[in-house]
Design an enzyme around this catalytic site. Structure first.
Site, PDB file in Angstrom:
ATOM      1  N   PRO A 199       0.838  -1.198   0.000  1.00 42.60           N
ATOM      2  CA  PRO A 199       0.000   0.000   0.000  1.00 42.60           C
ATOM      3  C   PRO A 199       0.877   1.255   0.000  1.00 42.60           C
ATOM      4  CG  PRO A 199      -0.753  -1.535   1.665  1.00 42.60           C
ATOM      5  CD  PRO A 199       0.562  -2.049   1.158  1.00 42.60           C
ATOM      6  N   LYS A 200       0.505   2.174  -0.872  1.00 44.09           N
ATOM      7  CA  LYS A 200       1.260   3.438  -1.036  1.00 44.09           C
ATOM      8  C   LYS A 200       0.287   4.511  -0.572  1.00 44.09           C
ATOM      9  CE  LYS A 200       3.521   5.498  -5.141  1.00 44.09           C
ATOM     10  NZ  LYS A 200       2.553   6.365  -5.844  1.00 44.09           N
ATOM     11  N   ILE A 201       0.497   4.966   0.646  1.00 41.51           N
ATOM     12  CA  ILE A 201      -0.520   5.795   1.304  1.00 41.51           C
ATOM     13  C   ILE A 201      -0.011   7.231   1.435  1.00 41.51           C
ATOM     14  CG2 ILE A 201      -1.851   6.049   3.453  1.00 41.51           C
ATOM     15  CD1 ILE A 201      -1.565   2.944   3.669  1.00 41.51           C
TER      16      ILE A 201
END
Ligand code: E4P
Length: 219
Positions: free
Chosen positions: A88-90
């Site tokens: 996940p690239k948050i």
């Protein structure tokens, strides 16, 4: 150190992965929107190309909506026989840091769109494995992208949190961030190709070819 291709275009991703030395893919909602496909279609297409890792940034905003989207994407990824690691690239926001804290026990998370060492420090405290500074954008918006990377590297030293430098537009910019402490880079295909070439290398190859042609003709 790893190099990733920053793209949602399947032909570009295919070409980059075919080199064998590109570890995976990073995407963002703008790159996905440009393809005219849904995020689900893009992710499925990328997974079919069997990268080792995919950094996926939700298009939703708000903690619960981002979480729901990430779980939906994970189901698609896990449907493949050789699924990539989904990271996940948050985005670095109030909600984003709280989401990283929640997901970190079960997921290797990246905090993206990082423009300050303070944000990198919070990413570390929230349990992120990666921070993604936007180098060229930082410079374009009046800062200094490579110096930003150096400050982040200082703040993260000894933590095990790794820097994936992004928003890189030239080979020189790539070198500047690697010198300043980036562990990994993500670049569009055109920058990757530009990194492979140098006018003097091409000139040397042409000289070798001409010389060996001349010697063959003499025999
Ligand atoms: C990184 O993962 C981003 O997709 C990207 O590098 C953002 O920056 P850019 O739009 O300046 O390329």
């Amino acid at each position: 150190m790893a190099v990733y291709v920053d793209s949602a275009n399947l032909e570009e991703v295919r070409e980059a992965l075919a080199t064998g030395f590109v570890r995976g893919v990073t995407t963002n909602p703008i790159l996905i929107a440009r393809t005219g496909k849904t995020p689900e279609e893009v992710v499925a297409g990328i997974c079919g190309l069997e990268p080792a890792e995919v950094f996926y940034q939700p298009s939703a905003t708000g903690k619960e909506a981002m979480k729901e989207e990430l779980h939906r994407i994970r189901e698609i990824v896990n449907g493949f026989s050789r699924p990539p690691d989904l990271i996940p690239k948050i985005p670095a926001t109030w909600d984003g840091f709280a989401l990283v804290k929640e997901l970190a026990p079960e997921w290797r998370c990246a905090v993206t769109a990082v423009y300050s060492a303070a944000q990198a420090y919070l990413a570390r405290e929230a349990g992120a494995c990666y921070v993604i500074p936007y180098v060229n954008r930082a410079t374009r918006f009046g800062g200094d992208g490579p110096t930003l990377v150096a400050e982040i590297a200082y703040v993260l030293e000894g933590s095990g949190v790794e820097i994936v430098a992004a928003s890189l537009k030239t080979p020189d910019e790539v070198v500047a961030v690697l010198v300043n402490g980036a562990h990994h880079i993500t670049v569009p295909l055109n920058v990757l190709k530009a990194m492979a070439n140098h006018p003097l290398s091409l000139q040397a190859v042409e000289e070798f070819a001409q010389t060996s042609r001349r010697f063959r003709n003499l025999r």
